[in-house]
Design a protein around this motif. Structure first.
Motif, PDB file in Angstrom:
ATOM      1  N   ARG A 118      -6.678 -80.893  87.575  1.00 42.99           N
ATOM      2  CA  ARG A 118      -7.383 -81.593  87.947  1.00 42.99           C
ATOM      3  C   ARG A 118      -7.597 -82.785  86.602  1.00 42.99           C
ATOM      4  N   GLU A 119      -7.771 -82.236  85.484  1.00 40.20           N
ATOM      5  CA  GLU A 119      -8.187 -82.842  84.251  1.00 40.20           C
ATOM      6  C   GLU A 119      -7.076 -82.633  83.317  1.00 40.20           C
ATOM      7  N   PRO A 120      -5.970 -83.530  83.470  1.00 35.35           N
ATOM      8  CA  PRO A 120      -4.968 -83.087  82.496  1.00 35.35           C
ATOM      9  C   PRO A 120      -5.171 -83.697  80.871  1.00 35.35           C
ATOM     10  N   GLU A 121      -6.040 -84.847  80.985  1.00 33.71           N
ATOM     11  CA  GLU A 121      -6.371 -85.314  79.685  1.00 33.71           C
ATOM     12  C   GLU A 121      -7.086 -84.328  78.819  1.00 33.71           C
ATOM     13  N   ARG A 122      -8.150 -83.628  79.428  1.00 29.02           N
ATOM     14  CA  ARG A 122      -9.045 -82.621  78.803  1.00 29.02           C
ATOM     15  C   ARG A 122      -8.290 -81.375  78.394  1.00 29.02           C
ATOM     16  N   LEU A 123      -7.405 -81.106  79.234  1.00 27.91           N
ATOM     17  CA  LEU A 123      -6.655 -79.864  78.766  1.00 27.91           C
ATOM     18  C   LEU A 123      -5.645 -80.087  77.584  1.00 27.91           C
ATOM     19  N   ALA A 124      -5.271 -81.355  77.564  1.00 32.86           N
ATOM     20  CA  ALA A 124      -4.230 -81.769  76.486  1.00 32.86           C
ATOM     21  C   ALA A 124      -5.175 -81.862  75.227  1.00 32.86           C
ATOM     22  N   GLU A 125      -6.336 -82.430  75.174  1.00 36.98           N
ATOM     23  CA  GLU A 125      -7.263 -82.657  74.043  1.00 36.98           C
ATOM     24  C   GLU A 125      -7.688 -80.980  73.608  1.00 36.98           C
ATOM     25  N   ALA A 126      -7.982 -80.357  74.476  1.00 42.06           N
ATOM     26  CA  ALA A 126      -8.194 -78.601  74.207  1.00 42.06           C
ATOM     27  C   ALA A 126      -7.168 -78.122  73.661  1.00 42.06           C
ATOM     28  N   LEU A 127      -5.774 -78.265  73.938  1.00 45.88           N
ATOM     29  CA  LEU A 127      -4.818 -77.635  73.430  1.00 45.88           C
ATOM     30  C   LEU A 127      -4.566 -78.284  72.005  1.00 45.88           C
ATOM     31  N   ARG A 128      -4.741 -79.529  71.700  1.00 45.56           N
ATOM     32  CA  ARG A 128      -4.507 -80.282  70.601  1.00 45.56           C
ATOM     33  C   ARG A 128      -5.636 -79.746  69.529  1.00 45.56           C
ATOM     34  N   ALA A 129      -6.848 -79.701  69.931  1.00 41.37           N
ATOM     35  CA  ALA A 129      -8.016 -78.891  69.052  1.00 41.37           C
ATOM     36  C   ALA A 129      -7.669 -77.581  68.867  1.00 41.37           C
ATOM     37  N   ALA A 130      -7.147 -76.681  69.764  1.00 38.83           N
ATOM     38  CA  ALA A 130      -6.801 -75.442  69.542  1.00 38.83           C
ATOM     39  C   ALA A 130      -5.776 -75.317  68.434  1.00 38.83           C
ATOM     40  N   ARG A 131      -4.856 -76.064  68.457  1.00 44.82           N
ATOM     41  CA  ARG A 131      -3.691 -76.047  67.556  1.00 44.82           C
ATOM     42  C   ARG A 131      -4.108 -76.359  66.283  1.00 44.82           C
ATOM     43  N   GLU A 132      -4.970 -77.359  66.105  1.00 49.76           N
ATOM     44  CA  GLU A 132      -5.654 -77.800  64.837  1.00 49.76           C
ATOM     45  C   GLU A 132      -6.429 -76.642  64.235  1.00 49.76           C
ATOM     46  N   THR A 133      -7.177 -75.977  65.162  1.00 47.45           N
ATOM     47  CA  THR A 133      -8.071 -74.925  64.612  1.00 47.45           C
ATOM     48  C   THR A 133      -7.209 -73.620  63.880  1.00 47.45           C
ATOM     49  N   ALA A 134      -6.229 -73.580  64.794  1.00 48.80           N
ATOM     50  CA  ALA A 134      -5.215 -72.327  64.448  1.00 48.80           C
ATOM     51  C   ALA A 134      -4.422 -72.610  63.268  1.00 48.80           C
ATOM     52  N   ALA A 135      -4.332 -73.924  62.796  1.00 49.19           N
ATOM     53  CA  ALA A 135      -3.361 -74.215  61.715  1.00 49.19           C
ATOM     54  C   ALA A 135      -4.049 -73.948  60.207  1.00 49.19           C
TER      55      ALA A 135
END
Length: 154
Positions: free
Chosen positions: A137-154
């Motif tokens: 229901r919130e694709p923009e928020r999920l995309a942002e959470a994935l982006r943030a998790a990828r940056e944190t993991a890198a």
């Protein structure tokens, strides 16, 4: 693996109309059992409604979460390092990716009652899955959470 607070969590609950349909299933069972008397009719109403409600609840209990460096979608757990770009799908584009654009190797967490979705590329060369299709229901928020998790993991 670093665990942090959950930046994204969503339960893909069934729509309210499904609960009304659950009641109608109970009414159907009650009508079937009506010739056998009042008690079997009431048992059919309660039992049929409860059984249909359990089915609706279990179908709508699937969750999508981003926890630490992982995406958990239903039973799948994927490290965000294995994921590429996320594409937000509006209702028309989501329908297209559910039907004629779909790849049968893709991972689909599909709930037809949710019109929007997120399509995430899988970049792991060992994984034959080309992308994840996640009803949300919130694709923009999920995309942002994935982006943030990828940056944190890198």
């Amino acid at each position: 693996m670093q665990l942090s607070t959950t930046p994204y969590e969503e339960r893909l609950t069934a729509p309210r109309s499904w609960w009304f349909v659950s009641f109608l299933v109970g009414v159907s069972f009650a009508l079937i059992l009506l010739p056998f008397g009042t008690l079997p009719m009431l048992g059919g109403l309660v039992g049929g409604t409860a059984a249909a409600a359990v089915v609706a609840s279990s179908y709508g209990s699937v969750r999508i979460r981003v926890v630490g460096d992982s995406l958990i979608a239903g039973e799948a757990k994927i490290p965000v390092a294995a994921l590429g770009e996320a594409e937000v799908l509006d209702p028309e584009e989501a329908r297209a990716w559910r039907t004629y654009k779909a790849d049968n190797r893709a991972f689909l967490l599909l709930r037809a009652y949710i019109p929007t979705a997120l399509r995430v590329e899988v970049t792991d060369p060992q994984d034959p899955t080309p992308y994840l299709y996640l009803s949300t229901r919130e694709p923009e928020r999920l995309a942002e959470a994935l982006r943030a998790a990828r940056e944190t993991a890198a």
